[in-house]
Structures are given as C-alpha cells and as structure tokens.
Design a protein around this motif. Structure first.
Motif, PDB file in Angstrom:
ATOM      1  N   LYS A  21      29.018 -98.761  48.732  1.00  0.00           N
ATOM      2  CA  LYS A  21      29.850 -98.777  49.935  1.00  0.00           C
ATOM      3  C   LYS A  21      30.633 -97.469  50.078  1.00  0.00           C
ATOM      4  CE  LYS A  21      33.483-101.223  52.326  1.00  0.00           C
ATOM      5  NZ  LYS A  21      34.523-102.234  52.281  1.00  0.00           N
ATOM      6  N   ASP A  22      30.544 -96.881  51.248  1.00  0.00           N
ATOM      7  CA  ASP A  22      31.258 -95.638  51.498  1.00  0.00           C
ATOM      8  C   ASP A  22      32.513 -95.941  52.325  1.00  0.00           C
ATOM      9  OD1 ASP A  22      32.253 -93.195  52.156  1.00  0.00           O
ATOM     10  OD2 ASP A  22      30.345 -92.352  52.846  1.00  0.00           O
ATOM     11  N   ASP A  23      33.649 -96.019  51.652  1.00  0.00           N
ATOM     12  CA  ASP A  23      34.905 -96.274  52.366  1.00  0.00           C
ATOM     13  C   ASP A  23      35.781 -95.016  52.371  1.00  0.00           C
ATOM     14  OD1 ASP A  23      35.351 -96.322  49.690  1.00  0.00           O
ATOM     15  OD2 ASP A  23      36.402 -98.238  49.628  1.00  0.00           O
ATOM     16  N   SER A  24      35.099 -93.888  52.462  1.00  0.00           N
ATOM     17  CA  SER A  24      35.846 -92.629  52.461  1.00  0.00           C
ATOM     18  C   SER A  24      36.617 -92.460  53.773  1.00  0.00           C
ATOM     19  CB  SER A  24      34.885 -91.447  52.273  1.00  0.00           C
ATOM     20  OG  SER A  24      33.964 -91.393  53.337  1.00  0.00           O
ATOM     21  N   ASP A  25      37.653 -91.648  53.727  1.00  0.00           N
ATOM     22  CA  ASP A  25      38.469 -91.410  54.918  1.00  0.00           C
ATOM     23  C   ASP A  25      39.176 -90.057  54.746  1.00  0.00           C
ATOM     24  OD1 ASP A  25      40.232 -91.322  56.992  1.00  0.00           O
ATOM     25  OD2 ASP A  25      41.156 -93.281  56.604  1.00  0.00           O
ATOM     26  N   TRP A  26      38.523 -89.029  55.252  1.00  0.00           N
ATOM     27  CA  TRP A  26      39.051 -87.684  55.078  1.00  0.00           C
ATOM     28  C   TRP A  26      40.410 -87.509  55.755  1.00  0.00           C
ATOM     29  CZ3 TRP A  26      39.175 -83.790  52.064  1.00  0.00           C
ATOM     30  CH2 TRP A  26      39.611 -82.526  52.499  1.00  0.00           C
ATOM     31  N   ASP A  28      42.728 -89.643  55.948  1.00  0.00           N
ATOM     32  CA  ASP A  28      43.748 -90.175  55.039  1.00  0.00           C
ATOM     33  C   ASP A  28      44.102 -89.127  53.974  1.00  0.00           C
ATOM     34  OD1 ASP A  28      45.394 -92.199  53.698  1.00  0.00           O
ATOM     35  OD2 ASP A  28      43.802 -92.214  52.180  1.00  0.00           O
ATOM     36  N   VAL A  29      43.109 -88.398  53.512  1.00  0.00           N
ATOM     37  CA  VAL A  29      43.365 -87.328  52.538  1.00  0.00           C
ATOM     38  C   VAL A  29      44.304 -86.292  53.144  1.00  0.00           C
ATOM     39  CG1 VAL A  29      42.311 -85.404  51.269  1.00  0.00           C
ATOM     40  CG2 VAL A  29      41.176 -87.633  51.307  1.00  0.00           C
ATOM     41  N   LEU A  30      43.988 -85.892  54.372  1.00  0.00           N
ATOM     42  CA  LEU A  30      44.824 -84.873  55.028  1.00  0.00           C
ATOM     43  C   LEU A  30      46.241 -85.386  55.250  1.00  0.00           C
ATOM     44  CD1 LEU A  30      42.354 -83.367  57.672  1.00  0.00           C
ATOM     45  CD2 LEU A  30      43.031 -82.424  55.453  1.00  0.00           C
ATOM     46  N   ARG A  32      47.831 -87.631  53.478  1.00  0.00           N
ATOM     47  CA  ARG A  32      48.545 -87.637  52.190  1.00  0.00           C
ATOM     48  C   ARG A  32      48.972 -86.225  51.802  1.00  0.00           C
ATOM     49  NH1 ARG A  32      46.461 -92.016  48.051  1.00  0.00           N
ATOM     50  NH2 ARG A  32      45.643 -93.612  49.417  1.00  0.00           N
ATOM     51  N   ALA A  33      48.078 -85.282  52.045  1.00  0.00           N
ATOM     52  CA  ALA A  33      48.419 -83.895  51.714  1.00  0.00           C
ATOM     53  C   ALA A  33      49.592 -83.423  52.559  1.00  0.00           C
ATOM     54  CB  ALA A  33      47.207 -82.998  51.924  1.00  0.00           C
ATOM     55  N   ARG A  36      53.052 -84.568  51.625  1.00  0.00           N
ATOM     56  CA  ARG A  36      53.673 -83.853  50.508  1.00  0.00           C
ATOM     57  C   ARG A  36      54.012 -82.421  50.879  1.00  0.00           C
ATOM     58  NH1 ARG A  36      50.736 -87.615  48.593  1.00  0.00           N
ATOM     59  NH2 ARG A  36      51.367 -88.755  46.753  1.00  0.00           N
ATOM     60  N   VAL A  38      52.076 -79.830  52.794  1.00  0.00           N
ATOM     61  CA  VAL A  38      50.960 -78.988  52.364  1.00  0.00           C
ATOM     62  C   VAL A  38      51.305 -77.521  52.511  1.00  0.00           C
ATOM     63  CG1 VAL A  38      48.564 -78.421  52.759  1.00  0.00           C
ATOM     64  CG2 VAL A  38      49.404 -80.690  53.265  1.00  0.00           C
ATOM     65  N   PRO A  39      51.293 -76.793  51.470  1.00  0.00           N
ATOM     66  CA  PRO A  39      51.446 -75.358  51.645  1.00  0.00           C
ATOM     67  C   PRO A  39      50.099 -74.771  52.041  1.00  0.00           C
ATOM     68  CG  PRO A  39      51.317 -75.885  49.308  1.00  0.00           C
ATOM     69  CD  PRO A  39      51.142 -77.171  50.067  1.00  0.00           C
TER      70      PRO A  39
ATOM     71  N   TYR B  12      34.333 -83.680  49.217  1.00  0.00           N
ATOM     72  CA  TYR B  12      34.773 -85.058  49.468  1.00  0.00           C
ATOM     73  C   TYR B  12      33.684 -85.839  50.192  1.00  0.00           C
ATOM     74  CZ  TYR B  12      37.530 -88.945  51.286  1.00  0.00           C
ATOM     75  OH  TYR B  12      37.996 -90.195  51.590  1.00  0.00           O
ATOM     76  N   ARG B  13      33.143 -85.262  51.251  1.00  0.00           N
ATOM     77  CA  ARG B  13      32.150 -85.984  52.054  1.00  0.00           C
ATOM     78  C   ARG B  13      30.862 -86.213  51.256  1.00  0.00           C
ATOM     79  NH1 ARG B  13      34.267 -86.601  56.916  1.00  0.00           N
ATOM     80  NH2 ARG B  13      35.713 -85.048  57.759  1.00  0.00           N
ATOM     81  N   TYR B  16      32.130 -88.453  47.511  1.00  0.00           N
ATOM     82  CA  TYR B  16      33.178 -89.487  47.471  1.00  0.00           C
ATOM     83  C   TYR B  16      32.759 -90.708  46.641  1.00  0.00           C
ATOM     84  CZ  TYR B  16      36.026 -93.423  48.790  1.00  0.00           C
ATOM     85  OH  TYR B  16      36.802 -94.536  48.713  1.00  0.00           O
ATOM     86  N   VAL B  17      31.589 -91.253  46.941  1.00  0.00           N
ATOM     87  CA  VAL B  17      31.183 -92.508  46.285  1.00  0.00           C
ATOM     88  C   VAL B  17      31.038 -92.308  44.773  1.00  0.00           C
ATOM     89  CG1 VAL B  17      29.354 -94.234  46.113  1.00  0.00           C
ATOM     90  CG2 VAL B  17      30.102 -93.449  48.353  1.00  0.00           C
ATOM     91  N   ARG B  20      34.455 -92.109  43.214  1.00  0.00           N
ATOM     92  CA  ARG B  20      35.107 -93.427  43.184  1.00  0.00           C
ATOM     93  C   ARG B  20      34.504 -94.305  42.092  1.00  0.00           C
ATOM     94  NH1 ARG B  20      33.314 -96.940  47.758  1.00  0.00           N
ATOM     95  NH2 ARG B  20      31.655 -97.165  46.222  1.00  0.00           N
ATOM     96  N   ARG B  30      37.757-101.081  42.204  1.00  0.00           N
ATOM     97  CA  ARG B  30      37.368-100.125  43.229  1.00  0.00           C
ATOM     98  C   ARG B  30      38.550 -99.679  44.074  1.00  0.00           C
ATOM     99  NH1 ARG B  30      33.189-101.672  47.813  1.00  0.00           N
ATOM    100  NH2 ARG B  30      35.089-102.172  48.928  1.00  0.00           N
ATOM    101  N   ARG B  34      39.598 -95.932  44.596  1.00  0.00           N
ATOM    102  CA  ARG B  34      39.600 -95.293  45.917  1.00  0.00           C
ATOM    103  C   ARG B  34      40.927 -94.548  46.135  1.00  0.00           C
ATOM    104  NH1 ARG B  34      41.477 -95.709  51.020  1.00  0.00           N
ATOM    105  NH2 ARG B  34      40.031 -95.031  52.642  1.00  0.00           N
ATOM    106  N   GLN B  38      41.500 -90.560  46.833  1.00  0.00           N
ATOM    107  CA  GLN B  38      42.241 -90.046  47.991  1.00  0.00           C
ATOM    108  C   GLN B  38      43.395 -89.151  47.537  1.00  0.00           C
ATOM    109  OE1 GLN B  38      39.713 -91.098  50.090  1.00  0.00           O
ATOM    110  NE2 GLN B  38      41.349 -91.232  51.620  1.00  0.00           N
ATOM    111  N   ALA B  42      43.814 -85.149  48.044  1.00  0.00           N
ATOM    112  CA  ALA B  42      45.009 -84.693  48.765  1.00  0.00           C
ATOM    113  C   ALA B  42      45.752 -83.640  47.942  1.00  0.00           C
ATOM    114  CB  ALA B  42      45.918 -85.877  49.070  1.00  0.00           C
ATOM    115  N   ARG B  46      46.227 -79.800  48.910  1.00  0.00           N
ATOM    116  CA  ARG B  46      47.573 -79.228  49.000  1.00  0.00           C
ATOM    117  C   ARG B  46      47.715 -78.000  48.089  1.00  0.00           C
ATOM    118  NH1 ARG B  46      51.870 -82.661  46.033  1.00  0.00           N
ATOM    119  NH2 ARG B  46      50.646 -81.743  44.376  1.00  0.00           N
TER     120      ARG B  46
END
Lengths: 233, 161
Positions: A21-26, A28-30, A32-33, A36, A38-39, B12-13, B16-17, B20, B30, B34, B38, B42, B46
């Motif tokens: 399962k691919d539950d990635s979310d770029w 969300d990464v950005l 989160r960065a 904090r 992001v510099p 990441y793209r 990712y899997v 994880r 999981r 995950r 993330q 991040a 940063r």
C-alpha cells in the motif's frame, strides 16, 4: 543452491509479505518541514572567510612544502590514526571514526592523537598475523562510580547501563568491521578511560596472537570489559 | 526548487514504500513507520543544506533510523535515543510467513537489519554500506552469512515447492 538462487528466493519471500500500500503524501512532508521553519539552502557564514583565506592558505602551504625540514627540522611523525569527526544530522551528537593507518606506531602516539580528538584512551598493540594488522581487537573501559551508575561494574551485553551499552556497541563494531570504530564523544558518564587493543605486525621471532587464542596479557593497560577504579579497597 | 530538494522529493516518491516497510521492522507497526518516514523526509528536506554528498538515500535513511528508534524507545521504555537498546527489528506480520519470521529471528539484530534493508527497502550494497556506515565488504559478508543461516529454511522451501 547458489548465492543468487538464495538471493532470489529470499527476495521472493519478502515480496510475498511486503505491504504494497502506498500511503505516501509529499505535501505532508513539506508541511512538517515548514512547521519547523524550513531554512532554504543556506550558505555557511564561514564560507566567505574560507574563500578569502584560500589563496593565503595555498601560499602558506606552498612555502611550507618548499621549506620542509628547514622550518621543521624534526618533521612531524606520520599519523598513527585517521580520525574523522561526524556530527549526527539529527541529534547533533558528536562522534569520531577511528582507523589505524600506521599500526607500527608507538601506542603513546595513538593515545596522544586520540586525546587531541577528545578521547582519553590507552591503546595497546598486539602482535598479529598480517591480515589482522590495523584491526581493532578488543575494547574495555575504566572509570569510577559517580552518581547514577551501579556500584558493580556492568557487564558488556547487559544493555542495562550506559557503560554496558557503550561497550557493547564498540564490541559489535569490532565484530562487524574491525578496521574502524566509531566512538561517541564525550565518553559516557562513568568512563574515564577507553582501553583498546589493536593489531600490529609481529616482530621477528614474536608469536602472533590469533583471534581464537587467549586474550593478550602482555600490555600495560588493556582489561576487557569495565574496571571500576574506585572499587578496589 | 534546488537540486538536493528535488532529489529528496524523487527519493521519497520512488522509495517511500520500501522505507516504510523497513522502518516498520523497527517501530513495530505501519502507522508509526509511516510517521517516521514523513518525519525523516521532512527533517532531511529542512536540513538539506547539511547534506555533504555521497548517497542521499543513505543519508535520509540514517535520519529515518534515528527517528524510528526514537519512536520505538518512547513506546517501549521511554528511554532516551539509545541505538542498541532498541535495535530489535522483526517482520511486521509474522503470521504471513511464520517460517521466514522464525528464521530471521535467529539472526543477530544488526544482520537482520541489513537483510531488511536489502529485501524490504531494496537498497543495494553500497547504499546499505553508506546507511549503516560499514564497508561494502561487510555488507556482502553479512548477507552471505544471513543466507547461510537461512539456508535450511530455503532448502526446505525448495523441496516443498
């Protein structure tokens, strides 16, 4: 079964149980960065100084190389150890990676180089066969019993105490890659001195110590495990 | 966007899997794996100005590994981020392949982690070496030893299938 057969079969077993399962979310990464702060790629403030200093450094280096022994009559001895600092990008903890580059060097020189790197150590060299020259062979530590440490010295492998974990980590490293060790600094609370054994070429007529043989007992400082300097009456 | 930032997004793209699944062997499930992925990407994004070259994926992995260990420690002991105290990777769902899970448990934790990086995260030898800060020779030796230890399982599988 060949190695590639084994590799394929293990890979197929893992593939069968892998979660696809691919539950990635770029985004969300950005997020989160950004949360904090992001510099954006930043230029280290010292870079300009470094650039400005570069030509001057080159001139100084050239002069020193040309002058050689005229300036330094006793040229600095060859380094015994290659020591590199490596701060963890996340925890910012400092550590040093230590590799022996001259196993025939005097242990005192190794101690001095480790001291420069922030490690109080006592290195002992042990005669070994050619393939083990420069290998780290043993690790120990000595220290007192400050607050927070058990009165009894922890056994390596116990994992219960900072010193035990510290020694276990180093022992694991030596098992896995004897050519270098990575030591976090400062040394853990309660460890006043790191004790290390390293393989050196055997002198003519000297019997090399084998890995399966007894612990080398010829040196001045090395004791495997932890020795509590304050525990002796 | 800058070059390293682009490369982090690509990593990441593409991976990712694998990240994880490999981290789930440390965190235990999981969802937390995950979250660790993330968080790690991040932090990597940063702090990308701190990247000093070499394998970008290995650099991100080291960050992810620390994050995952931190999560595992919080859940299990509440202790600080001690690598060796928490390093006990295991197959996420042993019921899916109990034989494999049992065989893997017989490997020392570090060797097990190398196996997971190879087969779950699909790292090649050089990436594993960079991620674990060991030589490629050690990676090769560890995997060879792991395969030897798993040989009995593999041979019995060969007979059955």
């Amino acid at each position: 079964m060949t190695e590639s057969d084994a590799d394929r079969r293990i890979a197929s077993r893992f593939a069968a149980i892998a979660d696809r399962k691919d539950d990635s979310d770029w985004h969300d990464v950005l997020r989160r960065a950004e949360d904090r702060g992001v510099p954006h790629p930043r230029r280290p403030p010292l870079r300009r100084v470094a650039i400005a200093a570069a030509p001057a450094a080159a001139i100084v280096t050239a002069v020193l190389l040309l002058a050689g022994d005229a300036i330094f009559p006793g040229a600095p001895p060859e380094r015994a150890l290659a020591i590199t600092h490596d701060a963890d990008p996340v925890t910012k903890e400092d550590s040093v990676r230590i590799r022996v580059v001259n196993a025939g060097a005097d242990p005192d020189q190794m101690n001095a180089e480790l001291r420069e790197a922030g490690i109080n150590a006592c290195v002992e060299t042990v005669p070994v066969t050619r393939d083990s020259v420069g290998d780290w062979l043993g690790v120990g530590a000595s220290g007192g019993s400050p607050d927070g440490l058990p009165s009894e010295p922890p056994e390596p492998g116990s994992g219960d105490f900072p010193v035990g974990r510290f020694l276990e980590t180093l022992a694991d490293q030596i098992d896995e890659h004897p050519k270098f060790i990575t030591v976090s600094i400062p040394l853990p609370r309660g460890v006043s001195r790191l004790e290390l054994q390293v393989g050196r070429p055997a002198e003519p007529g000297e019997e090399p110590v084998s890995a399966e043989g007894p612990i080398w007992a010829g040196g001045p400082c090395f004791r495997p495990g932890f020795s509590n300097e304050n525990s002796t009456p | 966007m800058d070059e390293v930032g682009d490369a982090i997004e690509r990593a990441y793209r593409d991976r990712y899997v694998g990240f994880r699944n490999a981290l789930a062997t440390i965190t235990g499930n999981r969802e937390s794996a995950r979250d660790a992925v993330q968080e790690a990407f991040a932090r990597a994004y940063r702090d990308r100005a701190d990247f000093r070259g070499g394998s970008l994926e290995a650099w991100i992995w080291r960050i992810a590994f620390r994050v995952a260990l931190g999560q595992a420690n919080v859940k299990t002991t509440g202790a600080s981020n001690e690598v060796n105290g928490a390093l006990d990777p295991s197959v996420l769902d042993p019921e899916l392949d109990p034989e494999l899970a049992r065989a893997l448990r017989s490997l020392p934790p570090r060797r097990r982690l190398i196996v997971f990086l190879r087969y779950f995260a699909d790292f090649d030898y050089s990436q594993i070496a960079a991620a674990c800060e060991i030589s490629e020779g050690t990676v090769a030796a560890s995997l060879a030893q792991a395969r030897t230890q798993l040989k009995q399982l593999l041979e019995s599988e060969g007979v059955r299938r």
